[in-house]
Design an enzyme around this catalytic site. Structure first.
Site, PDB file in Angstrom:
ATOM      1  CB  SER A   1      -0.927   0.007   1.214  1.00 31.57           C
ATOM      2  OG  SER A   1      -0.166   0.005   2.415  1.00 31.57           O
TER       3      SER A   1
ATOM      4  CG  LEU B   1       3.631   6.661  -5.335  1.00 33.12           C
ATOM      5  CD1 LEU B   1       2.275   7.367  -5.324  1.00 33.12           C
ATOM      6  CD2 LEU B   1       4.745   7.675  -5.525  1.00 33.12           C
TER       7      LEU B   1
ATOM      8  CB  ALA C   1       9.144   9.576   0.753  1.00 34.47           C
TER       9      ALA C   1
ATOM     10  N   GLY D   1      11.757  14.021   1.227  1.00 31.48           N
ATOM     11  CA  GLY D   1      12.326  14.917   0.218  1.00 31.48           C
ATOM     12  C   GLY D   1      11.378  15.321  -0.883  1.00 31.48           C
TER      13      GLY D   1
ATOM     14  CD  GLU E   1      15.942  15.462  -2.347  1.00 32.37           C
ATOM     15  OE1 GLU E   1      15.109  15.688  -1.470  1.00 32.37           O
ATOM     16  OE2 GLU E   1      15.998  14.383  -2.977  1.00 32.37           O
TER      17      GLU E   1
ATOM     18  CG  HIS F   1      19.272   8.893   3.763  1.00 29.99           C
ATOM     19  ND1 HIS F   1      19.786   9.984   4.428  1.00 29.99           N
ATOM     20  CD2 HIS F   1      18.411   9.390   2.840  1.00 29.99           C
ATOM     21  CE1 HIS F   1      19.255  11.079   3.935  1.00 29.99           C
ATOM     22  NE2 HIS F   1      18.417  10.757   2.974  1.00 29.99           N
TER      23      HIS F   1
ATOM     24  NE  ARG G   1      19.349  10.084  -0.823  1.00 25.63           N
ATOM     25  CZ  ARG G   1      18.064   9.806  -0.889  1.00 25.63           C
ATOM     26  NH1 ARG G   1      17.680   8.566  -1.121  1.00 25.63           N
ATOM     27  NH2 ARG G   1      17.159  10.752  -0.738  1.00 25.63           N
TER      28      ARG G   1
ATOM     29  CG  HIS H   1      17.185   5.547   2.582  1.00 28.28           C
ATOM     30  ND1 HIS H   1      16.146   5.906   3.417  1.00 28.28           N
ATOM     31  CD2 HIS H   1      17.047   6.285   1.456  1.00 28.28           C
ATOM     32  CE1 HIS H   1      15.401   6.827   2.814  1.00 28.28           C
ATOM     33  NE2 HIS H   1      15.924   7.070   1.633  1.00 28.28           N
TER      34      HIS H   1
ATOM     35  NE  ARG I   1      16.221   5.778  -3.592  1.00 30.45           N
ATOM     36  CZ  ARG I   1      15.677   6.809  -2.948  1.00 30.45           C
ATOM     37  NH1 ARG I   1      14.930   7.688  -3.613  1.00 30.45           N
ATOM     38  NH2 ARG I   1      15.858   6.978  -1.654  1.00 30.45           N
TER      39      ARG I   1
ATOM     40  CB  SER J   1      12.404   5.797  -5.076  1.00 27.87           C
ATOM     41  OG  SER J   1      12.333   6.833  -4.130  1.00 27.87           O
TER      42      SER J   1
END
Length: 496
Positions: free
Chosen positions: A12, A14, A46, A48, A113, A230, A276, A337, A372, A377
């Site tokens: 459940s 996104l 999330a 950011g 970012e 992260h 990252r 992360h 990533r 994502s």
């Protein structure tokens, strides 16, 4: 109990919510299965935002290049191009369902970012995921074509003799009853496996369930060795898994040691805005070099009004722990992360098993490569999820056997010592952190594999002998995914 639907969506976040809503809007009867309440997912936390090229000074080619660079040469360029170029229409879709992105002077505010060469991250203050998930939940809960099953956890997929997916077994955690779900389309949107590690930004649900279920059924998995750490998780004894958004560094946050000395210039010319993986390794290096429990992230040089406007949730959380980020730095450490690898899919979410799809963090499309790029994502969830729905609607004639066998637990008993589960869970997470963390070696990986193999034997015996619970299912999945992470790491004779 048996249930039949046009599609079953497991998860459940996104990915799962958007796929369920789009299928339902397309007239399909959908079962939406969530192992906790709907909002308990990685997407909800999330902070950011979501990356997309909507600024005239930005370009698709720039976003593509940033993604390829962050992925350290292991991204699939076709996947990157497809997802980046389909981003703007997905932003429009989110706005149309009621997501109110932060604006500045009547224009969408774009933050920057690490790894991005331009401002292209749309956000809702510092709680983007929560805003998006809440908007989607309001839609799916009012859609008559969606039946929601909360506190239900998938056990295993059901395959036919020709190895096509027919459905899955699902445990109702509240009652202990196992249900049989059948559908011509099963969509795994179960998220990553951050809970394999002792320190993680992930909520407790991130136990690699979809990856494990798909692998046991014969689907291919790839790149599982690439766990993104992260760089900045809040370090405080009373703070569990609280992330300090990358956007704090994007808006001028400075990494420093306890004495205020900066250190990123010793590691990368991009300083705090390096990708990252670079920043996480730099922090890990400095902590080991100086024997530190944490480093510090300082945003206090920005006006307090700016901090309250852009980071209200981070400010409030830190303040509740006695840290006023408007005049003192935030103690931070790296934490597991994001699972960059997963179930191998094409660009419409198809796995190698007919009728089985995967989307979101549990899937591997090739977008992320070895690392990533921040805020890609959520974008992947939407673009691939939309393509997946179009593919299902296009191939809607597939039939399945609705006379599937019920779950058989006639030969099992109630467990006698549940301490085995708690002990093995703790041991797994500690050994993964110690031996399969940010910096790895052949010796550490071999040691980890031996111990994980023993844990897997124990939990498989437990699973076969006793009535299952949600804890047993999660630990069984997590141990398998941990073993896959180690084996993938052993196969890759290099560091990326």
């Amino acid at each position: 109990m048996k249930h039949s639907y046009d599609a079953i969506v497991l998860g459940s976040g996104l990915a799962g919510l958007s796929v369920a809503l789009r299928l339902a809007d397309g007239g399909r009867q959908v079962a939406l299965i969530s192992k906790r309440e709907l909002k308990e997912c990685n997407s909800f936390y999330a902070q950011g935002g979501i990356a997309a090229v909507i600024n005239q000074q930005d370009s698709f080619s720039s976003h593509i290049q940033d993604t390829l660079i962050a992925g350290a040469g292991l991204c699939k360029e076709q996947s990157v191009k497809f997802i980046v170029e389909n981003a703007p229409e997905q932003i429009d879709w989110l706005i149309n369902i009621g997501v109110e992105f932060t604006k500045e002077n009547e224009q969408l505010h774009l933050t920057r970012e690490g790894g991005h060469s331009a401002r292209r991250v749309l956000h809702v203050a510092d709680a983007t995921g929560a805003a998006i998930i809440q908007a989607l939940i309001s839609k799916v809960t009012n859609n008559p074509n969606i039946k929601i099953y909360e506190q239900f956890i998938g056990i295993d997929l059901i395959l036919s003799e020709d190895n096509s997916c027919q459905g899955l077994y699902v445990l109702d955690s509240s009652s202990g009853v196992t249900h049989t779900f059948c559908a011509p389309n099963v969509i795994l949107a179960t998220g990553g496996a951050g809970k394999a590690y002792l320190y993680t930004t992930n909520p407790d649900v991130a136990t690699g369930d979809g990856i494990a279920m798909a692998y046991r059924s014969g689907a291919k998995v790839a790149n599982l060795e690439f766990i993104q750490f992260h760089p900045t998780c809040l370090y405080h004894e009373k703070a569990k898994s609280f992330l300090i958004s990358e956007a704090v560094r994007g808006e001028g946050g400075i990494l420093q040691l306890a004495d205020g000395q900066r250190f990123m210039h010793n590691h990368d010319q991009r300083l705090e805005l390096a990708p990252r993986d670079v920043v996480a390794r730099a922090i890990d290096f400095e902590m080991k070099k100086h024997g530190l429990d944490s480093v510090f992230l300082d945003i206090s040089h920005q006006p307090k009004e700016f901090i309250l406007e852009h980071f209200p949730n981070i400010y409030a959380k830190c303040l509740s722990l006695g840290i006023d980020i408007s005049y003192e730095p935030i103690p931070v450490v790296p934490a597991a992360h994001y699972t960059c690898g997963g179930i191998v899919t094409d660009l419409v979410g198809r796995t190698g098993i007919e009728g089985l799809y995967a989307v979101g963090e549990c899937a591997h499309t090739g977008l992320h490569g070895a690392n990533r790029l921040a805020s890609n994502s959520l974008l992947e969830c939407l673009v691939i999820g939309n393509s997946l729905v179009e593919d299902i609607i296009k191939h809607s004639s597939r039939q399945v056997n609705t006379q599937l066998p019920l779950w058989d637990e006639t030969l099992v008993t109630n467990p006698d010592e549940e301490i085995v589960i708690a002990h093995n869970w703790d041991e797994l997470r500690r050994l993964m952190w110690d031996y399969v963390g940010i910096v790895r070696s052949d010796k550490r990986l071999a040691r980890a594999l031996r111990r994980v193999s023993l844990l897997r034997e124990e939990i498989d015996e437990y699973y076969a002998s006793y009535k299952i619970t949600a804890d047993v299912i999660e630990l069984r999945n997590l141990i398998l995914v941990a073993e896959l992470i180690i084996r993938c790491a052993q196969m890759r004779k290099e560091s990326r």
